[in-house]
Design an enzyme around this catalytic site. Structure first.
Site, PDB file in Angstrom:
ATOM      1  N   VAL A  51       1.788   3.866  -0.836  1.00  0.00           N
ATOM      2  CA  VAL A  51       2.325   5.170  -0.432  1.00  0.00           C
ATOM      3  C   VAL A  51       1.950   5.534   1.008  1.00  0.00           C
ATOM      4  CG1 VAL A  51       2.455   6.104  -2.772  1.00  0.00           C
ATOM      5  CG2 VAL A  51       0.365   6.434  -1.422  1.00  0.00           C
ATOM      6  N   GLY A  52       1.171   4.687   1.666  1.00  0.00           N
ATOM      7  CA  GLY A  52       0.816   4.951   3.057  1.00  0.00           C
ATOM      8  C   GLY A  52      -0.596   5.454   3.272  1.00  0.00           C
ATOM      9  N   LYS A  53      -1.514   5.145   2.351  1.00  0.00           N
ATOM     10  CA  LYS A  53      -2.891   5.641   2.483  1.00  0.00           C
ATOM     11  C   LYS A  53      -3.571   5.148   3.753  1.00  0.00           C
ATOM     12  CE  LYS A  53      -4.668   4.145  -1.338  1.00  0.00           C
ATOM     13  NZ  LYS A  53      -3.465   3.483  -1.877  1.00  0.00           N
ATOM     14  N   THR A  54      -3.377   3.874   4.077  1.00  0.00           N
ATOM     15  CA  THR A  54      -4.098   3.309   5.216  1.00  0.00           C
ATOM     16  C   THR A  54      -3.626   3.917   6.528  1.00  0.00           C
ATOM     17  OG1 THR A  54      -4.462   1.241   4.011  1.00  0.00           O
ATOM     18  CG2 THR A  54      -4.672   1.164   6.411  1.00  0.00           C
TER      19      THR A  54
ATOM     20  N   LYS B   9     -13.912   1.529   2.883  1.00  0.00           N
ATOM     21  CA  LYS B   9     -12.977   1.014   1.878  1.00  0.00           C
ATOM     22  C   LYS B   9     -13.842   0.396   0.777  1.00  0.00           C
ATOM     23  CE  LYS B   9      -8.806  -0.275   0.411  1.00  0.00           C
ATOM     24  NZ  LYS B   9      -7.652   0.607   0.200  1.00  0.00           N
TER      25      LYS B   9
ATOM     26  N   GLU C   3     -11.247   5.524   1.702  1.00  0.00           N
ATOM     27  CA  GLU C   3      -9.898   5.207   1.249  1.00  0.00           C
ATOM     28  C   GLU C   3      -9.956   4.495  -0.104  1.00  0.00           C
ATOM     29  OE1 GLU C   3      -6.012   2.449   2.227  1.00  0.00           O
ATOM     30  OE2 GLU C   3      -7.495   2.730   3.816  1.00  0.00           O
ATOM     31  N   GLY C   4      -9.323   5.095  -1.102  1.00  0.00           N
ATOM     32  CA  GLY C   4      -9.307   4.514  -2.433  1.00  0.00           C
ATOM     33  C   GLY C   4      -8.364   3.329  -2.544  1.00  0.00           C
TER      34      GLY C   4
ATOM     35  N   GLY D 103      -4.968   2.186  -4.709  1.00  0.00           N
ATOM     36  CA  GLY D 103      -3.933   2.633  -5.630  1.00  0.00           C
ATOM     37  C   GLY D 103      -4.059   4.110  -5.940  1.00  0.00           C
TER      38      GLY D 103
ATOM     39  N   PRO E  83       5.367   9.715  10.149  1.00  0.00           N
ATOM     40  CA  PRO E  83       6.707   9.137  10.328  1.00  0.00           C
ATOM     41  C   PRO E  83       6.788   7.702   9.815  1.00  0.00           C
ATOM     42  CG  PRO E  83       6.005  10.270  12.331  1.00  0.00           C
ATOM     43  CD  PRO E  83       4.810  10.201  11.426  1.00  0.00           C
TER      44      PRO E  83
END
Length: 227
Positions: A13-16, A37, A108-109, A111, A203
């Protein structure tokens, strides 16, 4: 300092990229970010990982990874199949608390919010143990733009809030250049359904930017959660 847990409504979904944007925004606000991480899967040791991607976009930032696993599965499952003992909850907590002494830590998790990061514990459990150590904790939820995001976002926020933890807001992880009707309306409906603000939109294809382009633009995409 504060610890911000960056979690997603799902994988991819764009976490990184959102984490990299938060690094830029925190620096612009005068804070010193540190990125953790705890577990990454689908990665060999020599592969280009999420922390590498954050640094590629946001520039040099201190941080560390907890463990890498090769199977593209939930960390607990991948570790079981590979015969790897994951860092335990206390070890992961202590690493976060130590870094928080001098930095605003971004965790940052992997999933979604209930995906096991260790043996029978997930990112909510990790956040709860950090909070119990007396450290200010909040979540940022990264969500999709289009259909399905209302349900997934509300469930994620409710799961976190059920444990008495704060959700600072939702970030759209990949906002299309030409948003459809669902995406446009979701911007209005997400705050109503989740009870938390939409902090910003990343974006689409931002992950392909150079570090110069990304750092010049990213702070303008987000509003940091209020303390």
């Amino acid at each position: 300092m504060t610890v911000t847990f960056v979690t997603g409504t799902d994988t991819e979904v764009g976490k990184t990229v959102a984490t990299a944007a938060l690094v830029v925004a925190l620096r612009a606000a005068g804070e010193q970010p540190y990125v953790i991480k705890p577990a990454q899967t689908g990665m060999a040791e020599e592969d280009y990982g999420d922390l590498d991607a954050v640094r590629h976009l946001a520039g040099p930032v201190p941080g560390h990874e907890g463990v890498r696993l090769q199977a593209p599965l939930a960390p607990d499952t991948a570790a079981r199949l590979e015969g790897v003992t994951l860092p335990d909850l206390a070890t992961q907590r202590d690493a976060i608390v130590d870094a928080e002494a001098e930095h605003h830590v971004l965790v940052e998790g992997a999933g979604g919010v209930l995906v096991p990061l260790g043996h029978h514990w997930n990112v909510i459990d990790l956040a709860e143990t950090v909070a119990h150590a007396g450290v200010p904790v909040r979540f940022v939820v990264v969500a999709r733009a289009g259909l399905g995001t209302l349900n997934h976002s509300a469930l994620t926020v409710q799961a976190i809030a059920h444990r008495g933890l704060e959700v600072g807001g939702v970030v759209i992880g990949s906002w299309p250049a030409t948003p459809d009707l669902a995406a446009e309306q979701n911007l209005l409906d997400l705050p109503v359904l989740t009870g938390v603000p939409v902090l910003g939109r990343i974006p689409q294809r931002s992950g392909l930017m150079s570090v110069e382009e990304f750092t010049a633009a990213a702070a303008g995409w987000l509003t940091l959660p209020a303390d």
